[in-house]
Scaffold this motif. Structure first.
Motif, short mmCIF file in Angstrom:
data_model
loop_
_atom_site.label_atom_id
_atom_site.label_comp_id
_atom_site.label_asym_id
_atom_site.label_seq_id
_atom_site.Cartn_x
_atom_site.Cartn_y
_atom_site.Cartn_z
N ASP A 34 6.49 -7.05 -10.24
CA ASP A 34 7.29 -7.39 -9.07
C ASP A 34 6.65 -6.65 -7.89
O ASP A 34 6.79 -5.43 -7.78
CB ASP A 34 8.73 -6.90 -9.33
N CYS A 35 5.91 -7.39 -7.05
CA CYS A 35 5.05 -6.72 -6.06
C CYS A 35 5.57 -6.79 -4.63
O CYS A 35 5.97 -7.86 -4.16
CB CYS A 35 3.66 -7.34 -6.08
N TYR A 36 5.53 -5.67 -3.96
CA TYR A 36 5.87 -5.57 -2.54
C TYR A 36 4.63 -5.15 -1.77
O TYR A 36 4.09 -4.06 -2.02
CB TYR A 36 6.96 -4.51 -2.31
N TYR A 37 4.17 -6.00 -0.85
CA TYR A 37 3.01 -5.67 -0.04
C TYR A 37 3.39 -5.81 1.43
O TYR A 37 3.85 -6.86 1.85
CB TYR A 37 1.84 -6.59 -0.38
N PHE A 38 3.20 -4.74 2.17
CA PHE A 38 3.65 -4.79 3.56
C PHE A 38 2.55 -4.36 4.53
O PHE A 38 1.53 -3.81 4.14
CB PHE A 38 4.90 -3.93 3.74
N THR A 76 6.45 -10.10 -2.46
CA THR A 76 7.26 -9.90 -1.27
C THR A 76 6.35 -9.33 -0.19
O THR A 76 5.89 -8.20 -0.29
CB THR A 76 8.42 -8.94 -1.58
N ILE A 77 6.09 -10.14 0.84
CA ILE A 77 5.14 -9.76 1.89
C ILE A 77 5.93 -9.59 3.19
O ILE A 77 6.65 -10.50 3.60
CB ILE A 77 4.07 -10.86 2.04
N GLN A 303 11.04 -14.19 5.28
CA GLN A 303 11.62 -14.22 3.93
C GLN A 303 11.36 -12.90 3.20
O GLN A 303 12.21 -12.37 2.51
CB GLN A 303 10.96 -15.32 3.10
N GLY A 304 10.14 -12.39 3.39
CA GLY A 304 9.76 -11.14 2.75
C GLY A 304 10.67 -10.01 3.19
O GLY A 304 11.15 -9.22 2.37
N ALA A 305 10.94 -9.95 4.49
CA ALA A 305 11.78 -8.87 5.02
C ALA A 305 13.20 -8.96 4.45
O ALA A 305 13.82 -7.94 4.13
CB ALA A 305 11.81 -8.92 6.54
#
Ligand code: TYM
Length: 329
Positions: A34-38, A76-77, A303-305
């Motif tokens: 489950d990846c979060y990249y910001f 999730t970007i 959407q990511g935010a």
């Protein structure tokens, strides 16, 4: 699913170092985690930024994430500044971070030397904000290049300290650093890392740079007078080019040495340039398409935010309760 989190500062054009050391590895993690990249825009203002450039670099960085192969449906970007919990948790973590700890950060020491005229306190507490980024999402692993290892160590210490002082709250994150390519060096000073903020443009290659410019920079790359393509600390320039070649082609460093036995640097450099150009070609093409579709990019980071916000709030609520803030109801 285990959680992965990482980010890049939009403080300039993303480089081959960012690609090899970080983003390219993220792509291989997206199926399993489950990846979060910001985009670490809050981090970027720790050194002076022109607002216009910061906006441009932030959007372009999102496009480069996706162009590199990150699927917006699987990851999730988002923009760091869109999720206010990052700044809020950073404040709380500042209250358990020691000045001495921050003083020991080598990146702070380096950057403060360069910015002596504008030494601000955000540059000093930057690693605490980075810890907040990671701990908010209860990340298991943080895929980064070698240069971020010390910051990650701090994040681990702060998680443990908070858990001990209050009660179990944060997952203690682990660094995820690849064996090859974790430290891509400057093409002009191969004992320094390749950096997007280098004043000398010949020192780095951009992730979406044009082929002729990549070829020119590789040809100009500083090497040595030994004349043998050998993977050795005595030949840092050649070693760096072998590392890049190896990471992008999948060939081992030994295989590359054998391939260029008895051959000159000219031929070797041409081939390195070609491997870089061909690896980045699909990224650049997709990137150019994406930049013509700003609405699509906007939708992705909005959407990511939303998704990031939900996860982050959950952790922040717990933290606020534990430190003794009255719930708002
Ligand atoms: P930044 O923007 O300097 O770099 C982004 C990522 O690229 C890696 N990297 C490199 N890897 C190999 N060779 C190089 N020459 C090279 N240059 C950069 C970095 O190690 C990093 O993985 N503080 C971070 C951004 C950040 C962050 C976070 C990262 C903010 N919050 C939370 C992870 C988790 C930074 O300045 O990276």
């Amino acid at each position: 699913k285990k959680v992965i989190l990482s980010g890049v500062q939009p403080s300039g054009k993303l480089t081959l170092g960012n690609y090899i050391g970080a983003i390219n590895n993220w792509v291989s993690l997206q199926e399993e985690y489950d990846c979060y990249y910001f985009i670490a825009d809050l981090h970027a203002i720790t050194v002076p930024q022109e607002a216009k450039n910061l906006r441009k670099n932030s959007i372009e960085a999102i496009a480069q994430y996706i162009a590199s192969g990150l699927d917006p449906d699987k990851n999730t970007i988002f923009m760091q500044s869109h999720v206010s919990a990052h700044a809020e948790l950073a404040w709380v973590l500042n209250s358990i971070t020691y000045m001495g700890e921050l003083n020991r950060m080598t990146q702070f020491k380096d950057k403060s030397k360069k910015n002596e005229a504008n030494l601000n306190s955000a540059l000093f507490t930057y690693p605490t904000l980075m810890a907040a980024d990671i701990l908010l999402y209860q990340a298991d692993f943080v895929p980064v290049g070698e240069d971020q290892k010390q910051h990650l160590e701090l994040a681990r210490n702060l998680a443990q300290r908070f858990n001990k002082r209050y009660s179990e709250t944060f997952k203690v994150p682990k660094p995820y650093i690849a064996k090859v390519g974790a430290r891509v060096m400057s093409l002009q000073e191969p004992t320094k890392k390749m950096s997007k903020s280098d004043e000398n443009e010949n020192a780095y290659i951009g992730m979406v740079e044009e082929p002729d410019s990549i070829l020119r920079k590789v040809k100009r790359a500083v090497t040595d007078s030994v004349g043998i393509v050998k993977y050795s600390d005595e030949q840092p320039g050649i070693k760096n080019l072998i590392d890049i070649y190896s990471k992008l082609s999948g060939k081992t460093t030994e295989e590359i040495e054998v391939m260029y036995e008895g051959k000159g640097y000219g031929e070797f450099k041409n081939d390195v340039a070609e491997v870089i150009i061909e690896s980045l070609r699909p990224v650049r093409e997709k990137y150019n398409d994406l930049l013509n579709n700003k609405d699509y990019l906007e939708k992705i980071y909005a959407q990511g935010a939303d998704k990031a916000e939900r996860a982050a709030r959950k952790t922040l609520r717990k933290v606020y309760k534990k430190v003794g803030f009255i719930p708002r109801k």
